[in-house]
Write a protein that holds these residues in place. Structure first.
Motif, PDB file in Angstrom:
ATOM      1  N   GLU B  82       0.797  -1.218   0.000  1.00 14.19           N
ATOM      2  CA  GLU B  82       0.000   0.000   0.000  1.00 14.19           C
ATOM      3  C   GLU B  82       0.839   1.282   0.000  1.00 14.19           C
ATOM      4  OE1 GLU B  82      -2.954   1.020   3.272  1.00 14.19           O
ATOM      5  OE2 GLU B  82      -4.115  -0.125   1.827  1.00 14.19           O
ATOM      6  N   LYS B  87       1.884   6.741  -7.059  1.00 12.65           N
ATOM      7  CA  LYS B  87       0.623   7.478  -7.093  1.00 12.65           C
ATOM      8  C   LYS B  87       0.501   8.235  -8.414  1.00 12.65           C
ATOM      9  CE  LYS B  87       0.602   7.606  -2.101  1.00 12.65           C
ATOM     10  NZ  LYS B  87       1.801   6.779  -1.940  1.00 12.65           N
ATOM     11  N   SER B 154      -2.654   5.985  -0.896  1.00 15.21           N
ATOM     12  CA  SER B 154      -2.744   5.077  -2.043  1.00 15.21           C
ATOM     13  C   SER B 154      -4.179   4.841  -2.499  1.00 15.21           C
ATOM     14  CB  SER B 154      -2.116   3.728  -1.692  1.00 15.21           C
ATOM     15  OG  SER B 154      -0.746   3.906  -1.455  1.00 15.21           O
TER      16      SER B 154
END
Lengths: 375, 190
Positions: B82, B87, B154
């Motif tokens: 995670e 991103k 995330s």
């Protein structure tokens, strides 16, 4: 290999005799840091049981081959599991019967002295929590002072001695442990004494313990003189038994003195505490044997497992009695105090009769050290 | 308790230590990363142990609700990737930037699991877990300025992309997210 059990009594003997023991404490780290079984020659390893669910291999190299090993947890279950896992790996270990719960409740009776005409004084050492209770016996009668919640121990002990409990005292309203005084009095028909200044909010009837009150145990034998000594609480009272013993409650301990803040009034009571310790106690005979309501560290135990010292010796050795500077004294007892005892406000309410939680909850509240002193 | 949902319920009532943890450890193996398990226990010591165990095993202890004698522990299974996923949503805001805008006319959208939201959230935030977002887009206005937040940035990144794909124009991903939030928070009463 076999898994053995060790009782709280057996662990107590090891502490008193300063034996070695390796304690594998499998409670979580916070619980261990807060409170553990203390012994002068004990070694420790704290690994929470949930770290060992997949096996004990990782801790085996940390275990001593030449010492007795005791596995300890909160209520026994996890210590049995870990002990069995170690046993499968070929180790002989014990687990603590009943876990820290039983340790917290264990009382060890020790005789601390003789009185006239065959009278006796017994101290009940609550080794895991540092609480001390007393029984004064004379001529078929007994008085119980600062009894713990585990009342059977006192009533059974009185029965084994063939004496009737006639008077029950609390030196003050306790904040660190739940008093068994009222229950013992109800069961035995004894008089229950409390200092009225500590009892303003209590919900039950009691006999008022005032300065100068004299209670006789046995036909004409033993007198218990009440000595008003405020400071830890505003009502705190000490007892002098047959001019020989000073039951000092939570005012004076062996290696420390009482803290004045558990009812939220440190600043108000610091003057009373000083007056009690530096004036009222100074007027007493140095020969008196001080029997406090607590001890803090295992060093305070005598060789027979009891906790006592002559008042004169304490005036020489106890740091809290030797502070001539009043301002320093005030600072000691009002600043940098140790954390307050677990659930102390609820415990005070129980001792006032205001709330009555189930036994299991009372037990949980008392878990942990007592912390009634400042050193 | 309203709004505290879990993917799996484990009954450990009546069991003494160590069994609540032993069973939880076993049950959590069958969960997918990021899913939430609710463990019902009656052993009073289980709260401290559950929290300590989760910490040492990398799972996220969310909180405990007490209902009578029953303790309901909520734990989210660790999801190792995670924190490291790249991103992609271009518009981001820091925690501090969001904090400074809370009094303005913005929407704070918390896309963590409802149990995570329940125990700790920004007071004005609304809760739509990432997995439900697709079906609940109609609850949001395309013209609003929306700050999307999760624990580490995330899930909010994925949510922000989804919103952008569906015609929402003013969407910020808040970084790092609730794991580092020092402002005011709320939780459900118990």
């Amino acid at each position: 290999m076999t898994v053995n059990t060790m009782s709280s009594h057996e662990v107590t003997r090891k502490i008193v005799q300063k034996e070695t023991l390796f304690i594998l404490d499998v409670r979580n780290e916070d619980a261990f840091a807060d409170w553990k079984i203390e012994g002068a020659n004990f070694d420790y390893l704290n690994i929470p049981y949930f770290e060992l669910l997949d096996g004990v291999e990782e801790i085996i190299e940390k275990l001593p081959a030449d010492k007795e090993i005791l596995v300890v947890c909160a209520k026994e279950g996890s210590s049995v599991m870990v002990a069995e896992m170690l046993s499968e790996e070929g180790w002989t270990v014990s687990y603590l019967q009943g876990g820290m719960k039983a340790w917290s409740e264990h009382l060890e009776p020790v005789k601390v002295g003789d009185l006239r005409d065959g009278g006796e004084v017994y101290q009940f050492v609550r080794i895991g929590k540092g609480c001390l209770s007393y029984m004064v016996i004379s001529n078929g009668e007994a008085a119980v002072i600062d009894a713990t919640r585990m009342t059977d121990i006192f009533t059974d002990f009185a029965a084994s001695k063939g004496v009737k409990i006639t008077n029950v005292f609390d030196t003050h309203l306790h904040a660190d442990h739940i008093s068994g005084g009222r229950k013992i009095a109800e069961q035995t028909g004894a008089m229950y004494w409390l200092p009225p200044k500590d009892a303003e909010e209590v919900t039950f009837t009691y006999a008022a313990l005032e300065d100068g009150t004299v209670v006789t145990i046995g036909n004409t034998a033993i007198d218990i003189h009440a000595l008003y000594s405020p400071g830890h609480t505003i009502g705190s009272t000490s007892f002098i038994v047959e001019e020989k013993f000073l039951l000092s409650g939570d005012i004076l301990f062996i290696d420390s003195i009482g803290r004045p803040d558990l009812a939220g009034k440190a600043e108000d009571w610091v003057g009373d505490l000083r007056e009690s310790l530096y004036s009222r106690y100074r007027e007493l005979s140095g020969e008196l044997v001080v029997l406090p309501a607590h001890f803090m560290i295992m060093d305070e135990l005598n060789e027979d497992g009891s906790v006592s010292e002559q008042l004169g010796t304490l005036f020489k050795k106890n740091h809290g009695l030797k502070m001539e500077d009043e301002e320093k004294f005030r600072k000691l007892v009002t600043e940098n105090l140790p954390p307050q005892p677990n659930a102390y406000q609820e415990i005070r309410k129980i001792n006032m009769g205001k709330i009555m939680p189930a036994e299991e909850e009372q037990r949980e509240m008392e878990i942990g050290p007592n912390r009634c002193a400042v050193r | 308790m309203e709004n505290v949902k879990a993917n799996v319920l484990l009954d450990a009532k009546g069991l003494a230590c160590p069994m609540p943890i032993v069973k939880t450890k076993k049950a959590i193996k069958d969960l997918e990363a990021g899913q939430v398990i609710e463990v019902q226990a009656t052993d009073k010591g289980s709260t401290a142990d559950m929290e300590a165990w989760a910490k040492s095993s990398g799972h996220l202890y969310l909180g405990t609700l007490a209902e009578g004698d029953i303790l309901k522990h909520f734990i989210r299974k660790a999801s190792s990737d995670e924190d490291t996923v790249e991103k992609k949503h271009p518009l981001t805001a820091t925690n501090e930037e969001l904090a400074s805008k809370l009094n303005e006319n913005i929407i704070v959208l918390d896309v963590r699991e409802s149990a995570e939201y329940a125990f700790n959230h920004i007071p004005s935030a609304i809760s739509i877990p990432l997995g439900e977002l697709e079906d609940r887009l109609s609850e949001l206005n395309k013209g609003d300025q929306i700050y999307v937040i999760c624990r580490t940035g995330s899930r909010s990144d994925l949510a922000a992309q989804k919103l952008a794909d569906n015609g929402f124009e003013d969407v910020m991903n808040v970084l790092p997210g609730m794991s580092n939030w020092s402002g005011e928070t709320a939780k459900l009463d118990n």
